[in-house]
Design a protein around this motif. Sequence first.
Motif, PDB file in Angstrom:
ATOM      1  N   ASN A   1       0.836  -1.198   0.000  1.00 48.15           N
ATOM      2  CA  ASN A   1       0.000   0.000   0.000  1.00 48.15           C
ATOM      3  C   ASN A   1       0.877   1.257   0.000  1.00 48.15           C
ATOM      4  N   GLY A   2       0.256   2.399  -0.246  1.00 45.21           N
ATOM      5  CA  GLY A   2       1.006   3.637  -0.400  1.00 45.21           C
ATOM      6  C   GLY A   2       1.828   4.010   0.810  1.00 45.21           C
ATOM      7  N   ARG A   3       1.256   3.870   2.002  1.00 45.47           N
ATOM      8  CA  ARG A   3       1.971   4.263   3.218  1.00 45.47           C
ATOM      9  C   ARG A   3       3.173   3.361   3.462  1.00 45.47           C
TER      10      ARG A   3
ATOM     11  N   GLN B   1       6.827   5.834  11.639  1.00 46.56           N
ATOM     12  CA  GLN B   1       5.480   5.480  12.073  1.00 46.56           C
ATOM     13  C   GLN B   1       4.605   6.709  12.308  1.00 46.56           C
ATOM     14  N   ALA B   2       5.167   7.898  12.115  1.00 52.78           N
ATOM     15  CA  ALA B   2       4.387   9.125  12.283  1.00 52.78           C
ATOM     16  C   ALA B   2       3.333   9.230  11.182  1.00 52.78           C
TER      17      ALA B   2
ATOM     18  N   PRO C   1       5.584  10.210   7.635  1.00 55.54           N
ATOM     19  CA  PRO C   1       6.923   9.677   7.902  1.00 55.54           C
ATOM     20  C   PRO C   1       7.999  10.697   7.526  1.00 55.54           C
ATOM     21  N   ILE C   2       8.976  10.894   8.410  1.00 57.69           N
ATOM     22  CA  ILE C   2      10.040  11.855   8.162  1.00 57.69           C
ATOM     23  C   ILE C   2      11.386  11.262   8.558  1.00 57.69           C
ATOM     24  N   ILE C   3      12.425  11.865   8.026  1.00 55.52           N
ATOM     25  CA  ILE C   3      13.801  11.578   8.422  1.00 55.52           C
ATOM     26  C   ILE C   3      14.374  12.876   8.967  1.00 55.52           C
TER      27      ILE C   3
END
Length: 315
Positions: free
Chosen positions: A260-262, A291-292, A295-297
């Motif tokens: 899926n996209g996420r 998991q936010a 999602p970020i780095i």
Amino acid sequence: MNSLVRRSAQQLSLWRTYCVKHNAPEAASPGRNAGRPNYEEFIAGHQRHAQCSIVVQSYAELYNYCSSFGSIMGAHHYCVRQDETLHYILLEYATSDEAATAIGAGVTNGELSGVPVRSPFLWFRAAGGGRRGPKLVANTAPALLSLDGTRQVDQGHLLGLLRGAADIEEQVQQLHEHTRLNELGIRMRFLAALQVQQAIAGMFPAAQAQPFGSSVNGFGRMGCDLDLILRFDSDMGAKSPLEAAVPSRLVYHTKENLSNGRSQTQRHMECFGDMLHLFLPGVCHVRRILQARVPIIKYHHEHLDLEVDLSMSNL
């Protein structure tokens, strides 16, 4: 932060919100905004500046040496450590080709471990070491355009300015003028974006790393972090007016993702996080928050003294 500074910051936020909501003359006066670029022009202009720029440690002999690669339009100085032992110079060339020539003239340091990476972040070693460089030209280095361009204003000095203001309106103006993100801070943020974009350009030629949020909307403060979004929706096709008139019939094959996209975004972000951590000069303290909701780095760029949040969606 002292309560006086905090109250003034709140007043500034309320004032800006009021101006935007009510379309007040202070925020939307045609005379005040005359000649100012719109958002797209602002982004495109600073992307051009970034493509024409390099960052090098040292300055004394640096200017004459780097002038052999092209015309240097400006030099900005900044420090990234409180003890002022690490100094950098941001040099802007007249064209991106001249900056690319300077970057291409760089060499790797065989004494250090790690995979060599071509990037606009370099250091200037003493004369006589390694490969012979270009013939130096007799140029007089100009005065540096920005001193301590990334340093936040001293709180004691700022409090003195605010206490000396005649009214709350002057306090708001003083607070904004002395804490807003300056031109060098903006240039450094676009360089950070360009580094990420160039790092993945070989496989993703249409990818763009675009700053958004406070770094580009005029509300940024000195020391604020950089929000970056990786976009892959640009057209990789037509490059000329003729090609634009007749779209290409050749289409790139794309590997199908069954997840899926996420989940797909999270896996992509994990891969980009590995690349940032392992290869990009200056990038350290990489943290993957996958998991936010978005999602970020998160990472720190030690050559720019900058905190960066990288995402693939700003929704």
